[in-house]
Write a protein that holds these residues in place. Structure first.
Motif, PDB file in Angstrom:
ATOM      1  N   GLY A  44       0.777  -1.238   0.000  1.00  0.00           N
ATOM      2  CA  GLY A  44       0.000   0.000   0.000  1.00  0.00           C
ATOM      3  C   GLY A  44       0.804   1.282   0.000  1.00  0.00           C
ATOM      4  N   GLN A  45       2.086   1.239   0.350  1.00  0.00           N
ATOM      5  CA  GLN A  45       2.902   2.461   0.399  1.00  0.00           C
ATOM      6  C   GLN A  45       3.780   2.645  -0.832  1.00  0.00           C
ATOM      7  N   ARG A  46       3.723   1.729  -1.746  1.00  0.00           N
ATOM      8  CA  ARG A  46       4.669   1.727  -2.873  1.00  0.00           C
ATOM      9  C   ARG A  46       4.747   3.084  -3.578  1.00  0.00           C
ATOM     10  N   ALA A  47       3.621   3.622  -3.993  1.00  0.00           N
ATOM     11  CA  ALA A  47       3.614   4.891  -4.730  1.00  0.00           C
ATOM     12  C   ALA A  47       4.182   6.023  -3.871  1.00  0.00           C
ATOM     13  N   LYS A  48       3.850   6.036  -2.588  1.00  0.00           N
ATOM     14  CA  LYS A  48       4.365   7.088  -1.699  1.00  0.00           C
ATOM     15  C   LYS A  48       5.876   6.980  -1.529  1.00  0.00           C
ATOM     16  N   VAL A  49       6.372   5.753  -1.399  1.00  0.00           N
ATOM     17  CA  VAL A  49       7.818   5.536  -1.267  1.00  0.00           C
ATOM     18  C   VAL A  49       8.523   5.993  -2.536  1.00  0.00           C
ATOM     19  N   TYR A  50       8.006   5.612  -3.695  1.00  0.00           N
ATOM     20  CA  TYR A  50       8.632   6.003  -4.957  1.00  0.00           C
ATOM     21  C   TYR A  50       8.582   7.522  -5.144  1.00  0.00           C
ATOM     22  N   ASP A  51       7.481   8.148  -4.766  1.00  0.00           N
ATOM     23  CA  ASP A  51       7.394   9.611  -4.847  1.00  0.00           C
ATOM     24  C   ASP A  51       8.446  10.256  -3.948  1.00  0.00           C
ATOM     25  N   LEU A  73      20.902   0.834  -2.335  1.00  0.00           N
ATOM     26  CA  LEU A  73      20.535   0.591  -0.931  1.00  0.00           C
ATOM     27  C   LEU A  73      19.054   0.257  -0.794  1.00  0.00           C
ATOM     28  N   HIS A  74      18.206   0.836  -1.624  1.00  0.00           N
ATOM     29  CA  HIS A  74      16.782   0.486  -1.632  1.00  0.00           C
ATOM     30  C   HIS A  74      16.626  -1.010  -1.914  1.00  0.00           C
ATOM     31  N   GLU A  75      17.310  -1.486  -2.942  1.00  0.00           N
ATOM     32  CA  GLU A  75      17.197  -2.901  -3.300  1.00  0.00           C
ATOM     33  C   GLU A  75      17.813  -3.794  -2.221  1.00  0.00           C
ATOM     34  N   LEU A  76      18.897  -3.363  -1.596  1.00  0.00           N
ATOM     35  CA  LEU A  76      19.484  -4.142  -0.496  1.00  0.00           C
ATOM     36  C   LEU A  76      18.531  -4.206   0.701  1.00  0.00           C
ATOM     37  N   ALA A  77      17.767  -3.158   0.919  1.00  0.00           N
ATOM     38  CA  ALA A  77      16.781  -3.181   2.011  1.00  0.00           C
ATOM     39  C   ALA A  77      15.743  -4.279   1.765  1.00  0.00           C
ATOM     40  N   HIS A  78      15.408  -4.538   0.506  1.00  0.00           N
ATOM     41  CA  HIS A  78      14.524  -5.668   0.195  1.00  0.00           C
ATOM     42  C   HIS A  78      15.215  -6.988   0.529  1.00  0.00           C
ATOM     43  N   HIS A  79      16.472  -7.102   0.141  1.00  0.00           N
ATOM     44  CA  HIS A  79      17.234  -8.332   0.391  1.00  0.00           C
ATOM     45  C   HIS A  79      17.315  -8.652   1.890  1.00  0.00           C
ATOM     46  N   LEU A  80      17.464  -7.633   2.711  1.00  0.00           N
ATOM     47  CA  LEU A  80      17.676  -7.834   4.141  1.00  0.00           C
ATOM     48  C   LEU A  80      16.397  -8.131   4.921  1.00  0.00           C
ATOM     49  N   SER A 121      11.728 -11.942   6.485  1.00  0.00           N
ATOM     50  CA  SER A 121      10.763 -12.954   6.055  1.00  0.00           C
ATOM     51  C   SER A 121       9.947 -12.420   4.894  1.00  0.00           C
ATOM     52  N   GLY A 122       9.171 -13.287   4.297  1.00  0.00           N
ATOM     53  CA  GLY A 122       8.363 -12.895   3.152  1.00  0.00           C
ATOM     54  C   GLY A 122       6.989 -12.403   3.502  1.00  0.00           C
ATOM     55  N   ASP A 123       6.702 -12.115   4.778  1.00  0.00           N
ATOM     56  CA  ASP A 123       5.345 -11.741   5.139  1.00  0.00           C
ATOM     57  C   ASP A 123       5.158 -10.248   5.376  1.00  0.00           C
ATOM     58  N   GLU A 124       6.161  -9.434   5.073  1.00  0.00           N
ATOM     59  CA  GLU A 124       5.973  -7.993   5.216  1.00  0.00           C
ATOM     60  C   GLU A 124       5.685  -7.374   3.853  1.00  0.00           C
ATOM     61  N   ALA A 125       4.985  -6.256   3.863  1.00  0.00           N
ATOM     62  CA  ALA A 125       4.700  -5.550   2.616  1.00  0.00           C
ATOM     63  C   ALA A 125       6.019  -5.089   2.003  1.00  0.00           C
ATOM     64  N   PRO A 126       6.179  -5.235   0.685  1.00  0.00           N
ATOM     65  CA  PRO A 126       7.462  -4.901   0.057  1.00  0.00           C
ATOM     66  C   PRO A 126       7.970  -3.487   0.332  1.00  0.00           C
ATOM     67  N   HIS A 127       7.094  -2.498   0.458  1.00  0.00           N
ATOM     68  CA  HIS A 127       7.513  -1.130   0.757  1.00  0.00           C
ATOM     69  C   HIS A 127       6.817  -0.618   2.019  1.00  0.00           C
ATOM     70  N   GLY A 128       6.543  -1.558   2.927  1.00  0.00           N
ATOM     71  CA  GLY A 128       5.841  -1.220   4.159  1.00  0.00           C
ATOM     72  C   GLY A 128       6.733  -0.530   5.187  1.00  0.00           C
ATOM     73  N   PRO A 129       6.182  -0.282   6.365  1.00  0.00           N
ATOM     74  CA  PRO A 129       6.912   0.424   7.416  1.00  0.00           C
ATOM     75  C   PRO A 129       8.238  -0.230   7.798  1.00  0.00           C
ATOM     76  N   GLU A 130       8.282  -1.563   7.835  1.00  0.00           N
ATOM     77  CA  GLU A 130       9.524  -2.254   8.200  1.00  0.00           C
ATOM     78  C   GLU A 130      10.604  -2.025   7.141  1.00  0.00           C
ATOM     79  N   PHE A 131      10.202  -2.112   5.868  1.00  0.00           N
ATOM     80  CA  PHE A 131      11.142  -1.848   4.770  1.00  0.00           C
ATOM     81  C   PHE A 131      11.686  -0.425   4.878  1.00  0.00           C
TER      82      PHE A 131
END
Length: 171
Positions: free
Chosen positions: A8-15, A119-126, A129-139
């Motif tokens: 749900g935050q993807r567009a906001k993160v990219y902006d 670093l954005h892509e490394l944050a995905h790698h780190l 688990s697979g249960d968080e939203a890809p661009h959610g608060p934890e990311f």
């Protein structure tokens, strides 16, 4: 491993990222690194740029080998392979393969061959688990922590303030 939550935050993160990259680009272009961030005068550090897949790979290996990164994120011990990506619109991280794909030069630009994108892509790698939203608060928290420790606290302040202004949540 659970199912990923809605992004749900993807567009906001990219902006927010586009705004942050613009600040860094203007600072580099005009040689004026001091910027005003919500009333605070901050001098931005240099952002590394890369010339090739090999230089991105070397950088990724060095970041993942940092003691504080390994102490904070267990997945830092899992290697990442960097490859060129066809097309020019986006970089991405392939979870199953552990691959960071970056578009190379498109005409005269190499927008993705820069430290903030990697670093954005490394944050995905780190992600643990697979249960968080890809661009959610934890990311977003992980990304800001990486930027803070690798580029510098001034860059992390710019990210946190800009993301906050875009409505991005941290967690």
């Amino acid at each position: 491993m659970g199912r990923p939550r809605r992004d749900g935050q993807r567009a906001k993160v990219y902006d927010g990222e586009q705004l942050v990259r613009g600040v860094f680009d203007r600072a580099a272009e005009f040689g004026h690194r001091t910027v005003d961030i919500y009333g605070s005068q901050v001098t931005l550090p240099d952002e590394r740029r890369f010339a090739s897949v090999e230089s991105v790979q070397s950088y990724v290996d060095k970041v993942l080998a940092l003691n504080w990164v390994r102490a904070q994120w267990e997945r830092a011990r899992v290697p990442v392979r960097v490859r060129a990506r066809a097309g020019s619109r986006a970089a991405h991280y392939e979870v199953a393969a552990g691959v960071l794909a970056v578009p190379l030069h498109t005409g005269a630009t190499a927008w993705a061959l820069r430290e903030l994108v990697v670093l954005h892509e490394l944050a995905h790698h780190l992600a643990p688990s697979g249960d968080e939203a890809p661009h959610g608060p934890e990311f977003c928290t992980r990304y800001a922590e990486l930027v803070d420790g690798v580029i510098g606290p001034e860059a992390a302040l710019l990210i946190r303030a800009t993301f906050g202004g875009c409505g991005v949540r941290f967690g």
